[in-house]
Enzyme design. Structure first.
Site, PDB file in Angstrom:
ATOM      1  N   LYS A  19       0.835  -1.205   0.000  1.00 50.24           N
ATOM      2  CA  LYS A  19       0.000   0.000   0.000  1.00 50.24           C
ATOM      3  C   LYS A  19       0.868   1.252   0.000  1.00 50.24           C
ATOM      4  O   LYS A  19       0.596   2.214  -0.730  1.00 50.24           O
ATOM      5  CB  LYS A  19      -0.936  -0.027   1.211  1.00 50.24           C
ATOM      6  CG  LYS A  19      -1.976  -1.126   1.145  1.00 50.24           C
ATOM      7  CD  LYS A  19      -2.683  -1.334   2.471  1.00 50.24           C
ATOM      8  CE  LYS A  19      -3.638  -2.531   2.399  1.00 50.24           C
ATOM      9  NZ  LYS A  19      -4.277  -2.830   3.692  1.00 50.24           N
ATOM     10  N   GLN A  77      -4.046  -1.129   9.865  1.00 54.21           N
ATOM     11  CA  GLN A  77      -3.954  -2.457   9.281  1.00 54.21           C
ATOM     12  C   GLN A  77      -4.499  -3.519  10.234  1.00 54.21           C
ATOM     13  O   GLN A  77      -4.132  -3.575  11.408  1.00 54.21           O
ATOM     14  CB  GLN A  77      -2.499  -2.788   8.927  1.00 54.21           C
ATOM     15  CG  GLN A  77      -2.297  -4.152   8.275  1.00 54.21           C
ATOM     16  CD  GLN A  77      -2.991  -4.258   6.921  1.00 54.21           C
ATOM     17  OE1 GLN A  77      -2.977  -3.315   6.141  1.00 54.21           O
ATOM     18  NE2 GLN A  77      -3.562  -5.404   6.631  1.00 54.21           N
ATOM     19  N   ASP A 109     -10.619   3.087   4.482  1.00 59.57           N
ATOM     20  CA  ASP A 109     -11.023   1.686   4.420  1.00 59.57           C
ATOM     21  C   ASP A 109     -12.541   1.530   4.476  1.00 59.57           C
ATOM     22  O   ASP A 109     -13.062   0.444   4.245  1.00 59.57           O
ATOM     23  CB  ASP A 109     -10.387   0.897   5.571  1.00 59.57           C
ATOM     24  CG  ASP A 109      -9.229   0.029   5.110  1.00 59.57           C
ATOM     25  OD1 ASP A 109      -9.077  -0.162   3.878  1.00 59.57           O
ATOM     26  OD2 ASP A 109      -8.467  -0.469   5.958  1.00 59.57           O
TER      27      ASP A 109
END
Length: 287
Positions: A52, A96, A119
C-alpha cells in the site's frame, strides 16, 4: 471458452488515472497523503502495508507511516490515530488489520474520522453507506464493482448472489449492488443448499474465506464469477472458487491472484484522493 478478467490491467489503469489527478492537485499545492498504522510483526500484514505504501508513493501521494510494537497498548495506538486525525496533511488513515488480540480493533477503527476513513470500516461510514449518503466505501467491494463496470457487465436488473456475509466484503457489497439496481441474494458457507441460491444468479461473488467452496455445481452456464478469496497453499495461491473446474461453464471469471486483489489497492488510492478533495471542499466552505 471462459474469459479471465484481468484485474491487474484494470487496476493499473485506475492507478495511472489517480497519479495524473494527483499531479494536477500537486501543482495547486495540494498533495493527498495516506497514513498507515501497523501494530506488531505479522508477516502478512507487513507485506500488505508495504504494498500500500509503495502504491501511494508511486501515485505521487505523501506516505505517512507508524509501526508500533506488538505490546502497544490501546492508548498508544489511539494516540497515533488521533495525531494523524488532527494532521491536515493526512487525507486518509488506514489501521492495518488484524490487530494483536489484546487490542479492541473496532474501538480503535472508530477513532478514525469518517472523513479520513479510507477503508470505509467505521460505524459512521457503514451508516452512510446504508443510508446512501456520501462517504468513503470499503475498498474491496468498490473494486468488485469497478471490475464489473470495466467489463461492461450490467448491474441494473441483474440477479447477483453474494456468497459471504462478512463486514469487510459481503455486507457492504450487498448494499452497493442494491444501490446500483441489482437484485441480490446473500448466502454463505453455512447455507443449507448453496447451489439453489447461486445457480439462479447472473453474477456470483464469493467472499467466504473457505478455499474451494464454489465449483461447477454452483454456477449456471454463462454466469460471471468474482472470486474474492485468497489462500496460500503448497502449490501457490488459491481462491474460494475451484476456477479450473469452471472453465467452459462461466462466461467470465476473476483469477487468483491477479483478479480482485490488485483492485483493492487501486481503490485505496481512489479513496485517498477522494478524501483529499472532500477535505479541500470543507476548508473552502469554512473559509
Amino acid at each position: 471458452m471462459t474469459t479471465t478478467i484481468d484485474g491487474a490491467r484494470i487496476a493499473r489503469r485506475i492507478r495511472q488515472q489517480v497519479a495524473e489527478e494527483v499531479a494536477v492537485a500537486a501543482r495547486a499545492g495540494r498533495i493527498p497523503g495516506l497514513a498507515t498504522i501497523l501494530v506488531g510483526d505479522d508477516p502478512a500484514s507487513a507485506v500488505y502495508v508495504a504494498a500500500k505504501r509503495r502504491a501511494i508513493t508511486e501515485a505521487g501521494m505523501r506516505d505517512f507511516h507508524r509501526h508500533l510494537p506488538h505490546h502497544a497498548t490501546h492508548d498508544d495506538v489511539a494516540a497515533v490515530i488521533d495525531a494523524f486525525a488532527a494532521d491536515p496533511e493526512v487525507s486518509g488513515i488506514l489501521l492495518q488489520l488484524p490487530l494483536p488480540r489484546h487490542l479492541d480493533g473496532m474501538a480503535l477503527i472508530n477513532r478514525i474520522p469518517v472523513t479520513k476513513d479510507v477503508d470505509g470500516l467505521t460505524t459512521a461510514s457503514a451508516g452512510r453507506l446504508a443510508r446512501g449518503e456520501r462517504g468513503l466505501r470499503p475498498c474491496t467491494p468498490s473494486g468488485v464493482l469497478e471490475l464489473l463496470d470495466a467489463e461492461n457487465i450490467p448491474l441494473r436488473g441483474a440477479n447477483v448472489a453474494v456468497v459471504g456475509w462478512g463486514e469487510l466484503v459481503g455486507k457492504p457489497l450487498t448494499q452497493l449492488l442494491l444501490s446500483r439496481g441489482a437484485t441480490v441474494s446473500v448466502a454463505h458457507e453455512h447455507t443449507t443448499d448453496l447451489a439453489a441460491v447461486t445457480r439462479a444468479a447472473d453474477i456470483v461473488v464469493v467472499a467466504t474465506g473457505v478455499r474451494g467452496l464454489v465449483g461447477p455445481e454452483h454456477v449456471r452456464p454463462g454466469a460471471v464469477v468474482i472470486d474474492v478469496g485468497i489462500h496460500r497453499t503448497p502449490s501457490g495461491l488459491a481462491g474460494d472458487v475451484r476456477s479450473a473446474e469452471l472453465d467452459g461453464i462461466a462466461d467470465r471469471i476473476t483469477p487468483v491472484p491477479g483478479g480482485v486483489g490488485p483492485m483493492t489497492i487501486a481503490m485505496l488510492l481512489v479513496n485517498t484522493l477522494r478524501a483529499a478533495r472532500w477535505g479541500a471542499e470543507r476548508e473552502a466552505v469554512a473559509a
